[in-house]
Design an enzyme around this catalytic site. Structure first.
Site, short mmCIF file in Angstrom:
data_model
loop_
_atom_site.label_atom_id
_atom_site.label_comp_id
_atom_site.label_asym_id
_atom_site.label_seq_id
_atom_site.Cartn_x
_atom_site.Cartn_y
_atom_site.Cartn_z
N LYS A 12 -4.80 128.70 74.77
CA LYS A 12 -4.24 128.48 73.45
C LYS A 12 -2.71 128.54 73.45
CE LYS A 12 -7.84 127.53 71.04
NZ LYS A 12 -8.02 126.09 70.67
N TYR A 54 -9.24 132.24 77.11
CA TYR A 54 -9.01 131.62 75.80
C TYR A 54 -7.54 131.73 75.39
CZ TYR A 54 -9.56 131.00 70.71
OH TYR A 54 -9.44 130.58 69.41
#
Length: 299
Positions: free
Chosen positions: A176, A172
């Protein structure tokens, strides 16, 4: 009724069936934008499909006098992303705003993370931003080359996890931070075509972030998704000046983050020696930011 500053503008919001995306879609529609509400309706891990969350948002927008349409396209699929852009243009006559918000989680310590857990998160968060942006950029470039005035805006969703790291979220966090690079590149490439691109890191309560509990009644809800929506709507305005920026939004605060800032700049005569690096640099290393550094002083 609020001033309809987005009248005549068409928006796509991905992952808009719940949480932040839902709040963005409703806020954009309230200001007059026609909204394509995109959501597969899967679970937190990306499994399954259910059109009802997106349909619920569309029904609410239409009941309030707005214009909206359900999209069940998979934004991480190149062909689906192209079809979603085309649907917005064909249904509402154009496209001006793209809010890339869709995301899933597959949290795991990196030493235990499977290839599938890595790929699934990178696919939705990074490719799921790239696919719609790619085809929107193609559309806007065509409009510009045809002599039409373009005032378009892409809003990408980043995260503090990408900016400072997050335990158990290597997939993640990597996606990002990559989103920031994508956003800044599109800001550079889109300038000649009238396209702006910005990234927003929201601190808010969503399906993904479940630890942020609502406050007692009567206390300002710092982590309400609705706190972030005004920034999204401002970035969507035709005359918004922001591009290439990274914003952190939470509660009643908005921060502009400059990841390109050089905090230490040292030179030497000729080539560096290890002992000189140790002497000059060791005590000057910047303190690594923590998640709490960005939320200090919340009301």
């Amino acid at each position: 009724m609020p001033e309809h500053r987005l009248d005549g503008r068409v928006a796509i919001v991905t992952g808009a069936g719940r949480g932040l995306g839902r709040s963005y879609a409703l806020a954009l529609a309230e200001l007059g934008a026609a909204v394509v509400v995109n959501d597969l309706g899967g679970d937190l891990y990306g499994a399954g499909r259910d059109p009802s969350p997106a349909q619920s948002v569309v029904t609410e927008i239409i009941a309030n006098g707005g214009k909206a349409l359900v999209s069940g396209h998979d934004v991480a699929d190149w062909n689906d992303a192209r079809e979603m852009i085309a649907m917005a243009v064909e249904t509402f006559g154009g496209l001006h705003i793209l809010v890339n918000n869709a995301g899933i989680l597959r949290d795991k310590l990196f030493a235990n993370m499977s290839e599938e857990e890595w790929d699934a998160v990178i696919r939705v968060h990074l490719k799921g931003h790239a696919g719609p942006s790619r085809h929107a950029m193609e559309y806007w470039r065509g409009e510009s080359k045809a002599g039409k005035e373009v005032s378009a805006s892409i809003v990408h969703t980043s995260s503090l996890a990408g900016l400072v790291g997050s335990f158990g979220q290597a997939n993640y966090a990597s996606a990002k931070l990559a989103v920031v690079g994508l956003s800044r590149t599109l800001a550079l490439e889109g300038k000649k075509y009238g396209v702006r691109s910005n990234a927003v890191s929201p601190s808010a309560r969503t399906r993904i972030e479940t630890s942020l509990k609502p406050p007692p009644e009567g206390v300002f809800d710092v982590f309400s998704p609705d706190n972030v929506s005004p920034l999204i709507c401002w970035l969507a305005l035709a005359d918004c000046p922001a591009t290439g920026q990274v914003f952190q939004a939470y509660g009643n605060r908005i921060e502009v983050i400059a990841p390109s800032t050089i905090e230490v700049d040292l030179t030497t005569h000729g080539r560096w020696r290890i002992e000189d690096i140790d002497k000059e640099l060791s005590h000057r290393l910047p303190k690594l930011p923590q998640l709490g550094d960005f939320v200090e002083g919340l009301p």
